[in-house]
Design an enzyme around this catalytic site. Structure first.
Site: not given
Lengths: 405, 332
Positions: A129-130, A132, A164, A247
């Site tokens: 996941q890109g 933040s 992550s 999510e």
């Protein structure tokens, strides 16, 4: 209202339980070294292949996209039975299964779906996941990573953080700014970035739990095909909200079930921790603390069932996302309960709260995962919308109080 | 599995809420402090809706509803701060039809250990006292109870008496029925508490949305918003737990001896009591100086919550019960 299974749910549970018993028995233990990403990926993939062979991969995805099309209740039963059987969780496939897949199903092109969904279901592709950035955490819409259109490509420069699984990822769901002149929320796009593209530099970030699951990711003129855009250009904020809606649904169910198991384990440990001439369990204050936190976790299990019932609606449309009120109330309360469990754990262990591994020898206590859990509570109260953000969401979107700005 | 209210259940709650608004408005009920002021006609109106006999069979004048439906109704009664021996009425109507119809009022009390005083709620109001002990349920005439009223009751709308000892009375129910009463009493009391937890946040949100300081409504400040969001979350968790507990005791193995039911009921007790007390405190705090006044309503919720949390199984006892279920099967 009822808690017992319907006839068909009961059949499904039996089927899942029987299959899990066999599938888990010869899987072997998870890799001991949590930083051995190749081994973790291989282990998680082995489990994912078994899921797919048995028809449980993409359990809640529509059949049209290779999923099982299970109802929210069946999904919950699957998660419950998986926890009880000690089956692996999503592992390195967390982002691909919970974010990328459902987002592509909702917002992707047919071509994107045809290419990516089968790989995700087979456990062949890992996503990270890109979202933040160092300067855009809770204020995600303040992200500054730029994507400039150059012919049929985007050229991307910037940095991401808390990425992550970046070390093993094949693809990244990337939020970029495509229109710096537009209002913050209207200049963002959602892109699929192949992780083997030149210009990506991934550096590990060690967490307080001791693992290196996190990473910083630096992007220096990374070229991504324009066809990797998911949703329209500059419509990425809305697509990201779609991603989040998945999510905040059942993503924490397995976590909760594992926490309930921790509470049971803590009661067993309390009976072994020496306290004066007796054990911690002989202290009524300790028993009440353990009972109180177990009651909190049980109540969250009830709220989970309520949320799943709400997602299921009247059962005619295959179910939708968990409504905001229930999702945020759960996330917030679960974080509080986990921190409470951590506090009770420290009180039970008392002077033996000294190790992130199990203690052996003079004092033989399987306390490792309990102290890890105490640290993990911060992951829950910070990741996926901090507790403070959840409170804003509840206050503004559910209670109707004025917006922050 | 289905743990969400259906349309019938929402309609049931709405009809009870409407009846309460008409017959039990807070500005009136807060003065119903004794036998003379208590409005028995309003009580009978509530009874005539079937409130106290919901789970009884049609032959017995009931609606054959589930415990969870009774719990949903009691959440409304808690939210509306309806005074009077509500839980006792639902229990005593098993044995005394006139309690179910609202013609008679009853109070239920656990017989304390030898030498310990008994706390009786609504003694001056009721026509019958039912005493629970290990042997069963005992009927006692209120006039035979040597008790003195508490002159400054913590909850101004719940009069209480202290009795040095309770007469033995006439046995009217066996030990099994007493155990079921304790279980239902716990669930219905937890329902009252969950109702308080939900309602008191609604009251505080309404206040925060109109009270202005520093040129804006205080509900726009994060310090206030976050208090209210926490309260909302606590209430959501509490009512899910209460509903789940009520469903559990209606399902197979849900009797007082069942571990799953015992744990669910005790757990709901812990969570609902804490939510009601914490949320009431939040409401007083959000109301600021107004919240500290007798005239404002938030203190009434807090005081009712304080009283109800210690009826039947207390939160401490309930927490201990939950803890013991975690190690069930292991040597003591």
């Amino acid at each position: 209202m009822r808690l017992r299974d319907s006839e068909s749910d009961s059949r499904f549970r039996k089927e899942v339980r029987a299959w899990l018993a066999g599938a888990v028995s010869d899987l072997g233990p998870a890799p001991a070294d949590v930083d051995d990403w190749a081994a973790r990926r291989a282990y998680d993939r082995r489990w994912q292949s078994r899921l797919q062979d048995a028809g449980f991969a993409g359990i809640d995805w529509p059949r049209a996209y290779g999923g099982r099309g299970a109802t929210p209740t069946e999904h919950l039963i699957f998660l419950e039975e998986s926890a009880a059987a000690g089956a692996p969780d999503l592992g390195v496939f967390f982002v691909s299964q919970l974010h990328a897949g459902p987002t592509l199903i909702a917002e992707g092109t047919e071509r994107q779906r045809a290419f990516h969904l089968p790989k995700i279901l087979a456990g062949e592709s890992v996503w990270c996941q890109g979202f933040s950035e160092p300067g855009a955490g809770s204020d995600l819409a303040g992200l500054r990573t730029r994507a400039v259109r150059d012919g049929d490509e985007y050229v991307i420069t910037g940095s991401k953080i808390w990425t992550s699984f970046a070390f093993v990822a094949d693809y990244c769901e990337l939020l970029v700014r495509t229109d710096p002149a537009a209002p913050r929320h209207r200049g963002i796009s959602w892109l699929i970035m192949p992780m083997d593209a030149p210009g990506i530099d991934v550096r590990p970030l060690r967490t307080i739990e001791g693992e290196s699951e996190f990473a910083e990711m630096y992007l220096d003129e990374v070229r991504v095909p324009a066809e990797n855009l998911v949703g329209a250009e500059n419509d990425g904020w809305r697509v990201a909200m779609v991603t989040f809606s998945f999510e905040r649904g059942t993503a924490f169910v397995r976590e909760l079930l594992d926490a309930m198991s921790l509470a049971r384990g803590l009661a067993a440990i309390a009976r072994r921790v020496p306290r004066g001439t007796a054990t911690a369990w002989d202290d009524p204050g300790i028993r009440r603390d353990i009972g109180t936190v177990a009651a909190e976790l049980d109540a969250l299990w009830a709220l989970t069932k309520r949320n799943v019932s709400r997602a299921e609606g009247d059962g005619t449309d295959g179910g939708g996302p968990v409504p905001v009120a229930g999702g945020s109330a759960f996330k917030l309360s679960y974080a509080e309960a986990l921190h409470h469990l951590g506090e009770v754990t420290m009180r039970v262990l008392d002077r033996y709260a000294i190790s992130l591994d199990d203690l052996a020898g003079a004092v033989d206590l399987p306390l490792g995962r309990h102290l890890q859990g105490q640290l993990h509570a911060f992951a829950i109260s910070i990741a996926a919308g901090t507790s403070q953000i959840q409170r804003n969401i509840l206050a503004e979107r559910v209670l109707g109080l004025p917006k922050e700005r | 599995m289905r743990l969400e209210l259906d349309d019938d259940q929402r309609a049931l709650q709405a009809s009870v809420r409407a009846l309460c608004a008409e017959h039990f408005p807070l500005e009136r009920t807060r003065t119903w402090t004794d036998r003379d002021s208590f409005d028995r006609r309003a009580w009978r109106t509530l009874a005539e809706l079937g409130t106290f006999v919901m789970t009884r069979s049609a032959d017995e004048g009931g609606a054959e509803l589930a415990t969870v439906d009774a719990g949903l109704v009691y959440q409304v009664l808690g939210a509306e701060l309806v005074p009077g021996p509500l839980v006792a009425a639902a229990l005593a109507s098993d044995l005394i039809d006139e309690v179910g119809t609202g013609q008679l009022l009853a109070t239920v009390v656990e017989r304390p250990a030898d030498g310990q005083p008994a706390v009786l709620r609504h003694l001056g109001l009721v026509d019958v006292v039912l005493v629970l002990d290990a042997a069963g349920i005992w009927r006692v005439e209120p006039a035979d109870v040597d008790a003195r009223p508490v002159t400054s009751p913590l909850d101004p709308t719940t009069p209480v008496w202290l009795a040095t000892r309770l007469p033995q009375g006439e046995r009217v129910g066996d030990a099994a029925l007493a155990a079921r009463w304790r279980q239902r009493g716990d669930v219905l009391t937890s329902a009252l508490l969950a109702g308080i937890a939900v309602k008191v946040i609604e009251v505080a949100v309404a206040y925060a949305a109109q009270r202005e300081q520093f040129g804006r409504v205080i509900g726009g400040f994060q310090a206030v918003k976050h208090l209210l969001a926490d309260g909302f979350a606590r209430a959501e968790v509490a009512r899910a737990a209460v509903d789940a507990a009520a469903v559990t005791i209606d399902e197979p193995g849900g009797g007082p001896d069942g571990t799953a039911a015992a744990r669910a009921v005790a757990g709901a007790r812990v969570v609902a009591a804490r939510a009601a007390v914490a949320n009431s405190k939040t409401a007083i705090q959000v109301h600021g100086g107004m919240g500290f006044t007798w005239e404002a309503t938030p203190h009434l919720y807090l005081k009712r919550a304080w009283l109800e949390e210690n009826v039947f199984t207390t939160p401490d006892e309930a927490a201990e019960l939950v803890a013991r279920t975690l190690t069930a099967g292991e040597a003591a």
